[in-house]
Design a protein around this motif. Sequence first.
Motif, PDB file in Angstrom:
ATOM      1  N   GLU A  48       0.827  -1.210   0.000  1.00  0.00           N
ATOM      2  CA  GLU A  48       0.000   0.000   0.000  1.00  0.00           C
ATOM      3  C   GLU A  48       0.861   1.260   0.000  1.00  0.00           C
ATOM      4  O   GLU A  48       0.588   2.220  -0.739  1.00  0.00           O
ATOM      5  N   LEU A  49       1.924   1.256   0.800  1.00  0.00           N
ATOM      6  CA  LEU A  49       2.751   2.448   0.940  1.00  0.00           C
ATOM      7  C   LEU A  49       3.654   2.697  -0.269  1.00  0.00           C
ATOM      8  O   LEU A  49       4.225   3.785  -0.398  1.00  0.00           O
ATOM      9  N   THR A  50       3.805   1.710  -1.143  1.00  0.00           N
ATOM     10  CA  THR A  50       4.614   1.894  -2.356  1.00  0.00           C
ATOM     11  C   THR A  50       3.760   1.965  -3.619  1.00  0.00           C
ATOM     12  O   THR A  50       4.293   1.962  -4.730  1.00  0.00           O
ATOM     13  N   ALA A  51       2.433   2.053  -3.462  1.00  0.00           N
ATOM     14  CA  ALA A  51       1.536   2.010  -4.626  1.00  0.00           C
ATOM     15  C   ALA A  51       1.806   3.142  -5.611  1.00  0.00           C
ATOM     16  O   ALA A  51       1.873   2.922  -6.824  1.00  0.00           O
ATOM     17  N   ASP A  52       1.952   4.364  -5.111  1.00  0.00           N
ATOM     18  CA  ASP A  52       2.119   5.506  -6.013  1.00  0.00           C
ATOM     19  C   ASP A  52       3.444   5.441  -6.775  1.00  0.00           C
ATOM     20  O   ASP A  52       3.460   5.505  -8.011  1.00  0.00           O
ATOM     21  N   PRO A  53       4.591   5.290  -6.089  1.00  0.00           N
ATOM     22  CA  PRO A  53       5.839   5.193  -6.857  1.00  0.00           C
ATOM     23  C   PRO A  53       5.923   3.935  -7.711  1.00  0.00           C
ATOM     24  O   PRO A  53       6.636   3.926  -8.725  1.00  0.00           O
ATOM     25  N   ARG A  54       5.208   2.886  -7.340  1.00  0.00           N
ATOM     26  CA  ARG A  54       5.208   1.678  -8.179  1.00  0.00           C
ATOM     27  C   ARG A  54       4.616   1.979  -9.558  1.00  0.00           C
ATOM     28  O   ARG A  54       5.110   1.499 -10.575  1.00  0.00           O
ATOM     29  N   ARG A  55       3.553   2.767  -9.604  1.00  0.00           N
ATOM     30  CA  ARG A  55       2.935   3.095 -10.898  1.00  0.00           C
ATOM     31  C   ARG A  55       3.882   3.894 -11.782  1.00  0.00           C
ATOM     32  O   ARG A  55       3.949   3.680 -13.002  1.00  0.00           O
ATOM     33  N   TYR A  56       4.626   4.789 -11.167  1.00  0.00           N
ATOM     34  CA  TYR A  56       5.517   5.642 -11.958  1.00  0.00           C
ATOM     35  C   TYR A  56       6.828   4.952 -12.316  1.00  0.00           C
ATOM     36  O   TYR A  56       7.492   5.356 -13.273  1.00  0.00           O
ATOM     37  N   GLY A  57       7.203   3.915 -11.567  1.00  0.00           N
ATOM     38  CA  GLY A  57       8.482   3.262 -11.802  1.00  0.00           C
ATOM     39  C   GLY A  57       9.607   4.019 -11.104  1.00  0.00           C
ATOM     40  O   GLY A  57       9.489   5.217 -10.804  1.00  0.00           O
ATOM     41  N   PHE A  58      10.710   3.343 -10.828  1.00  0.00           N
ATOM     42  CA  PHE A  58      11.828   3.966 -10.131  1.00  0.00           C
ATOM     43  C   PHE A  58      12.486   4.998 -11.035  1.00  0.00           C
ATOM     44  O   PHE A  58      12.937   4.686 -12.142  1.00  0.00           O
ATOM     45  N   HIS A  59      12.546   6.245 -10.548  1.00  0.00           N
ATOM     46  CA  HIS A  59      13.058   7.323 -11.398  1.00  0.00           C
ATOM     47  C   HIS A  59      13.249   8.586 -10.577  1.00  0.00           C
ATOM     48  O   HIS A  59      12.785   8.692  -9.443  1.00  0.00           O
ATOM     49  N   ALA A  60      13.880   9.567 -11.180  1.00  0.00           N
ATOM     50  CA  ALA A  60      13.848  10.951 -10.711  1.00  0.00           C
ATOM     51  C   ALA A  60      13.254  11.778 -11.841  1.00  0.00           C
ATOM     52  O   ALA A  60      13.713  11.697 -12.990  1.00  0.00           O
ATOM     53  N   THR A  61      12.234  12.558 -11.533  1.00  0.00           N
ATOM     54  CA  THR A  61      11.601  13.391 -12.554  1.00  0.00           C
ATOM     55  C   THR A  61      12.536  14.503 -12.989  1.00  0.00           C
ATOM     56  O   THR A  61      13.060  15.247 -12.157  1.00  0.00           O
ATOM     57  N   ILE A  62      12.743  14.620 -14.290  1.00  0.00           N
ATOM     58  CA  ILE A  62      13.482  15.743 -14.854  1.00  0.00           C
ATOM     59  C   ILE A  62      12.502  16.653 -15.601  1.00  0.00           C
ATOM     60  O   ILE A  62      12.376  17.822 -15.291  1.00  0.00           O
ATOM     61  N   LYS A  63      11.799  16.107 -16.588  1.00  0.00           N
ATOM     62  CA  LYS A  63      10.673  16.832 -17.193  1.00  0.00           C
ATOM     63  C   LYS A  63       9.427  15.987 -16.975  1.00  0.00           C
ATOM     64  O   LYS A  63       9.344  14.841 -17.411  1.00  0.00           O
ATOM     65  N   ALA A  64       8.476  16.549 -16.263  1.00  0.00           N
ATOM     66  CA  ALA A  64       7.294  15.823 -15.813  1.00  0.00           C
ATOM     67  C   ALA A  64       6.430  15.364 -16.979  1.00  0.00           C
ATOM     68  O   ALA A  64       6.554  15.882 -18.103  1.00  0.00           O
ATOM     69  N   PRO A  65       5.561  14.385 -16.755  1.00  0.00           N
ATOM     70  CA  PRO A  65       4.714  13.850 -17.831  1.00  0.00           C
ATOM     71  C   PRO A  65       3.965  14.935 -18.596  1.00  0.00           C
ATOM     72  O   PRO A  65       3.426  15.881 -18.007  1.00  0.00           O
TER      73      PRO A  65
END
Length: 231
Positions: A48-65
């Motif tokens: 449950e606590l990793t649900a949001d980052p799991r959807r996005y995948g491991f990353h650092a945002t540089i230019k957002a979606p």
Amino acid sequence: MRYALYFSPPKDDPLTGAASLWLGRDAFSDETYPAPEHERLGAAEQFELTADPRRYGFHATIKAPFSLAASVTERDLMAVVEEFAARTEAFEIPKLVLGQLGRFFALVPGSVHQPLQDFAAKVVRSFEPFRAALTEADMARRNPEKLSDSQRANLQRWGYPNVMEDFGFHMTLTGQVPEPRASVMKTILTERFADFTGRPLTISGLAVFTEETRGAPFKVHSWLPLSGAKS
């Protein structure tokens, strides 16, 4: 379809593997994994606590979606990403540490590193011509009334509040962790990522992630090595 320009270590990098196992999904392969059991954090709670980052995948945002502007195509975007990566030198963040940003945890630089700030700003500027303008609904999702003046200006100009002077590199490991569970989570993450903290992180590539429909998992479309980096 939305596109995003993220930093991710290469597909076979040990950090990618460790983070994918922790989050429960590999954005390169879209393979999923069960949450690892821990005596102080059950699998269901971790999932449950990793649900949001799991959807996005491991990353650092540089230019957002962003959605593509009507005047360009994916082929146009990829041609410029390839050219950008080929002329941009790989570099190192001197030290990666575990950070707590509000109620979520992430891997962050030990201190502000100007080459990293400059790299992020360069990506945002270089790919702005490919971004379709935000809709009113997109703007509203960012809760502009809660942003600082500079963040609101960034949202209007660049489509995302946390860029330029407001940029902070972070590779997210959790969603919002309730305060009573924060110390447990910090202990677990400190153990799990001990092999990667307290040492440099090479910014070796630029990844194009895609989201096929709103709310779908983000996947790695392409990973482009920066100049001088191993692919």
